[in-house]
Design a protein around this motif. Structure first.
Motif, PDB file in Angstrom:
ATOM      1  N   ILE A 273       3.549   6.850  -4.586  1.00 15.89           N
ATOM      2  CA  ILE A 273       2.891   5.587  -4.943  1.00 15.89           C
ATOM      3  C   ILE A 273       1.897   5.187  -3.864  1.00 15.89           C
ATOM      4  O   ILE A 273       0.794   4.707  -4.158  1.00 15.89           O
ATOM      5  N   GLU A 274       2.257   5.404  -2.603  1.00 17.86           N
ATOM      6  CA  GLU A 274       1.349   5.046  -1.512  1.00 17.86           C
ATOM      7  C   GLU A 274       0.062   5.851  -1.608  1.00 17.86           C
ATOM      8  O   GLU A 274      -1.037   5.295  -1.490  1.00 17.86           O
ATOM      9  N   ARG A 275       0.173   7.137  -1.845  1.00 20.95           N
ATOM     10  CA  ARG A 275      -1.026   7.986  -1.961  1.00 20.95           C
ATOM     11  C   ARG A 275      -1.867   7.552  -3.168  1.00 20.95           C
ATOM     12  O   ARG A 275      -3.093   7.446  -3.074  1.00 20.95           O
ATOM     13  N   GLU A 276      -1.213   7.304  -4.291  1.00 15.94           N
ATOM     14  CA  GLU A 276      -1.939   6.934  -5.504  1.00 15.94           C
ATOM     15  C   GLU A 276      -2.610   5.565  -5.356  1.00 15.94           C
ATOM     16  O   GLU A 276      -3.754   5.382  -5.775  1.00 15.94           O
ATOM     17  N   ALA A 277      -1.905   4.607  -4.771  1.00 14.59           N
ATOM     18  CA  ALA A 277      -2.443   3.250  -4.634  1.00 14.59           C
ATOM     19  C   ALA A 277      -3.658   3.223  -3.712  1.00 14.59           C
ATOM     20  O   ALA A 277      -4.645   2.531  -3.982  1.00 14.59           O
ATOM     21  N   VAL A 278      -3.576   3.964  -2.625  1.00 14.03           N
ATOM     22  CA  VAL A 278      -4.699   4.020  -1.674  1.00 14.03           C
ATOM     23  C   VAL A 278      -5.967   4.505  -2.366  1.00 14.03           C
ATOM     24  O   VAL A 278      -7.066   3.966  -2.142  1.00 14.03           O
ATOM     25  N   GLU A 279      -5.820   5.494  -3.230  1.00 12.11           N
ATOM     26  CA  GLU A 279      -6.982   6.021  -3.947  1.00 12.11           C
ATOM     27  C   GLU A 279      -7.410   5.100  -5.082  1.00 12.11           C
ATOM     28  O   GLU A 279      -8.603   4.825  -5.269  1.00 12.11           O
ATOM     29  N   ALA A 280      -6.440   4.607  -5.856  1.00 16.85           N
ATOM     30  CA  ALA A 280      -6.756   3.792  -7.035  1.00 16.85           C
ATOM     31  C   ALA A 280      -7.477   2.502  -6.671  1.00 16.85           C
ATOM     32  O   ALA A 280      -8.374   2.052  -7.389  1.00 16.85           O
ATOM     33  N   PHE A 281      -7.111   1.903  -5.549  1.00 16.97           N
ATOM     34  CA  PHE A 281      -7.711   0.623  -5.161  1.00 16.97           C
ATOM     35  C   PHE A 281      -8.773   0.772  -4.073  1.00 16.97           C
ATOM     36  O   PHE A 281      -9.306  -0.236  -3.584  1.00 16.97           O
ATOM     37  N   GLY A 282      -9.093   2.011  -3.700  1.00 14.75           N
ATOM     38  CA  GLY A 282     -10.174   2.242  -2.742  1.00 14.75           C
ATOM     39  C   GLY A 282      -9.941   1.629  -1.379  1.00 14.75           C
ATOM     40  O   GLY A 282     -10.853   1.035  -0.794  1.00 14.75           O
ATOM     41  N   VAL A 283      -8.720   1.754  -0.847  1.00 17.14           N
ATOM     42  CA  VAL A 283      -8.384   1.097   0.423  1.00 17.14           C
ATOM     43  C   VAL A 283      -8.020   2.106   1.517  1.00 17.14           C
ATOM     44  O   VAL A 283      -7.332   1.756   2.464  1.00 17.14           O
ATOM     45  N   ARG A 284      -8.480   3.343   1.368  1.00 16.09           N
ATOM     46  CA  ARG A 284      -8.114   4.372   2.355  1.00 16.09           C
ATOM     47  C   ARG A 284      -8.562   3.984   3.766  1.00 16.09           C
ATOM     48  O   ARG A 284      -7.811   4.154   4.737  1.00 16.09           O
ATOM     49  N   GLU A 285      -9.778   3.468   3.893  1.00 15.60           N
ATOM     50  CA  GLU A 285     -10.286   3.135   5.228  1.00 15.60           C
ATOM     51  C   GLU A 285      -9.432   2.056   5.881  1.00 15.60           C
ATOM     52  O   GLU A 285      -9.095   2.135   7.072  1.00 15.60           O
ATOM     53  N   ARG A 286      -9.079   1.015   5.101  1.00 18.06           N
ATOM     54  CA  ARG A 286      -8.243  -0.052   5.661  1.00 18.06           C
ATOM     55  C   ARG A 286      -6.846   0.457   5.977  1.00 18.06           C
ATOM     56  O   ARG A 286      -6.230   0.064   6.965  1.00 18.06           O
ATOM     57  N   ARG A 287      -6.349   1.345   5.132  1.00 16.53           N
ATOM     58  CA  ARG A 287      -5.026   1.929   5.377  1.00 16.53           C
ATOM     59  C   ARG A 287      -5.045   2.719   6.680  1.00 16.53           C
ATOM     60  O   ARG A 287      -4.154   2.585   7.523  1.00 16.53           O
ATOM     61  N   ASP A 288      -6.058   3.566   6.859  1.00 14.26           N
ATOM     62  CA  ASP A 288      -6.137   4.393   8.064  1.00 14.26           C
ATOM     63  C   ASP A 288      -6.285   3.534   9.317  1.00 14.26           C
ATOM     64  O   ASP A 288      -5.721   3.859  10.368  1.00 14.26           O
ATOM     65  N   THR A 289      -7.044   2.442   9.194  1.00 11.54           N
ATOM     66  CA  THR A 289      -7.222   1.537  10.338  1.00 11.54           C
ATOM     67  C   THR A 289      -5.901   0.884  10.724  1.00 11.54           C
ATOM     68  O   THR A 289      -5.556   0.785  11.910  1.00 11.54           O
ATOM     69  N   MET A 290      -5.139   0.412   9.719  1.00  9.08           N
ATOM     70  CA  MET A 290      -3.836  -0.207   9.996  1.00  9.08           C
ATOM     71  C   MET A 290      -2.896   0.764  10.685  1.00  9.08           C
ATOM     72  O   MET A 290      -2.214   0.422  11.657  1.00  9.08           O
ATOM     73  N   VAL A 291      -2.843   1.992  10.188  1.00  8.39           N
ATOM     74  CA  VAL A 291      -1.950   3.003  10.756  1.00  8.39           C
ATOM     75  C   VAL A 291      -2.375   3.362  12.175  1.00  8.39           C
ATOM     76  O   VAL A 291      -1.539   3.463  13.089  1.00  8.39           O
ATOM     77  N   MET A 292      -3.693   3.540  12.390  1.00 11.52           N
ATOM     78  CA  MET A 292      -4.190   3.882  13.721  1.00 11.52           C
ATOM     79  C   MET A 292      -3.898   2.762  14.718  1.00 11.52           C
ATOM     80  O   MET A 292      -3.455   3.013  15.853  1.00 11.52           O
ATOM     81  N   ASN A 293      -4.125   1.511  14.304  1.00  8.53           N
ATOM     82  CA  ASN A 293      -3.838   0.376  15.186  1.00  8.53           C
ATOM     83  C   ASN A 293      -2.358   0.325  15.557  1.00  8.53           C
ATOM     84  O   ASN A 293      -1.994   0.013  16.695  1.00  8.53           O
ATOM     85  N   ARG A 294      -1.512   0.647  14.583  1.00 11.18           N
ATOM     86  CA  ARG A 294      -0.076   0.631  14.846  1.00 11.18           C
ATOM     87  C   ARG A 294       0.311   1.721  15.836  1.00 11.18           C
ATOM     88  O   ARG A 294       1.090   1.485  16.763  1.00 11.18           O
ATOM     89  N   ARG A 295      -0.227   2.908  15.635  1.00 11.93           N
ATOM     90  CA  ARG A 295       0.077   4.003  16.554  1.00 11.93           C
ATOM     91  C   ARG A 295      -0.337   3.658  17.981  1.00 11.93           C
ATOM     92  O   ARG A 295       0.393   3.924  18.945  1.00 11.93           O
ATOM     93  N   GLN A 296      -1.522   3.066  18.098  1.00 14.36           N
ATOM     94  CA  GLN A 296      -2.012   2.718  19.430  1.00 14.36           C
ATOM     95  C   GLN A 296      -1.160   1.627  20.076  1.00 14.36           C
ATOM     96  O   GLN A 296      -0.862   1.679  21.267  1.00 14.36           O
TER      97      GLN A 296
END
Length: 379
Positions: A273-296
């Motif tokens: 669902i996470e993979r499908e939602a990211v593509e369906a709603f066009g939020v990959r860039e925001r998703r990647d930013t959130m994950v990168m910020n969390r890792r840092q």
């Protein structure tokens, strides 16, 4: 019971035949005083109603008192929800409407009969979503249970996705929305993602069984969230208090299984669902930013926990100030990533600890002066 906000007034339940014409009357009174207005869509098949719910966007009135004057009713002294105004509307104001006078004549308190009107206030850009999110009584109570199983959150703002990588690292005191990525507040887009027909949703249903049948067509349909061992406290309360929800769990689902023992249920996982939602709603860039910020953030915290104790002894105040200075080096701005912060981070969000340790060693004098200045400013 009728409306429950005015315990000292007679607010009987409103027959469906009276509910609709009276609602139109109230809408006509409110329309000149707001930019847009919607009636909440009631649960299908209701024979009577406890109150009349209306959503108004960008109203001209600012208080419940002003609203009461518009409706020539009585305001509530109880503030249950700051965005909902409750008004006791005199039923006698609708006596010219066919059927209303006859209804009033059947009541025990003919002269002091009121209709509870709940006016939900929102911004103009919110009205489409709030109308959608509050539609059809228990509809979204049922859907939310299936959504939650897949890491989706549905609330009065929109549809959200819980990012598993962040959720797994959440700490007790962190805000619960830290791991959620906003997806959309577009009703058509959400219905499409859930595999539900928009036209049928907008048209509504005559009975709750028809609504249940529609719900069972969603691509996330699952029996698991309604199994006795899966019910949360809120679900158990709904099972005790909400007749439509009770019917869904105790009557419709068992009947559906009996008629269609091989009914297709959702086999999707939260990861899918996470993979499908990211593509369906066009939020990959925001998703990647959130994950990168969390890792840092986690990498920086881990570095400080492991490395700071090995540095020259510091007081509690100095240690706290040093944490702040180090964060300024790694995260100079919350809105962008300046060059100085960039030089310590790898492409995957991990921290170049060797380079950062070297920087601290080479600039120790300047850093300690900055720490002392920070302490002095905070005194």
């Amino acid at each position: 019971m009728g409306g429950s906000t005015f315990p000292d007034l007679f607010t009987p339940r409103i027959p469906d035949a009276v509910f609709h014409p009276v609602s139109k009357k109230i809408v006509s009174l409110l329309l000149p005083h707001c930019k847009e207005l919607r009636l909440l869509k009631p649960s299908p098949g209701k024979v009577d109603h406890g109150d009349i719910d209306i959503i108004v966007a960008a109203p001209k009135f600012k208080t419940g008192q002003e609203l009461s004057k518009i409706l020539q009713g009585l305001p509530s002294s109880r503030v249950i929800n700051p965005v909902i105004n409750h008004v006791a509307f005199p039923a006698s104001q609708c006596s010219e409407i066919p059927g209303v006078k006859a209804w009033i004549s059947t009541l025990t308190q003919k002269d002091d009969c009121f209709i509870q009107v709940d006016v939900h206030v929102c911004k103009l850009e919110q009205i489409e979503w709030i109308t959608f999110e509050t539609a059809y009584g228990d509809f979204w109570i049922i859907m939310r249970q299936m959504l939650k199983r897949l890491g989706l959150r549905f609330d009065n703002v929109g549809l959200w996705l819980q990012l598993q990588e962040i959720e797994k690292t959440m700490r007790v005191r962190e805000p619960k929305m830290t791991s959620y990525l906003y997806l959309s507040n577009s009703p058509p887009a959400v219905l499409e993602f859930l595999g539900l027909a928009e036209a049928e949703f907008e048209q509504g249903w005559d009975t709750v069984d028809e609504m249940f049948q529609y719900i069972s067509t969603t691509r996330i349909f699952s029996l698991t969230p309604f199994a006795p061992g899966e019910l949360q406290n809120a679900d158990k309360n709904n099972l005790k208090r909400r007749s439509v929800y009770q019917k869904w769990v105790h009557e419709f689902l068992p009947s559906l299984l009996e008629k269609k023992p091989d009914i297709k249920v959702c086999t999707l996982t939260q990861s899918t669902i996470e993979r499908e939602a990211v593509e369906a709603f066009g939020v990959r860039e925001r998703r990647d930013t959130m994950v990168m910020n969390r890792r840092q953030l986690l990498a920086a915290q881990d570095f400080q926990v492991r490395v700071l104790p090995s540095l020259p002894a510091m007081t509690k105040a100095q240690s706290k100030a040093f944490h702040g200075c180090l964060n300024q080096i790694l995260f100079p701005s919350l809105s962008e990533t300046p060059s100085r912060g960039l030089q310590f981070w790898m492409n995957d969000g991990s921290l170049d600890e060797a380079r950062l340790s070297q920087y601290i060693s080479q600039n120790w004098g300047a850093l300690t002066r900055k720490v002392d200045d920070k302490i002095e400013r905070n005194r």
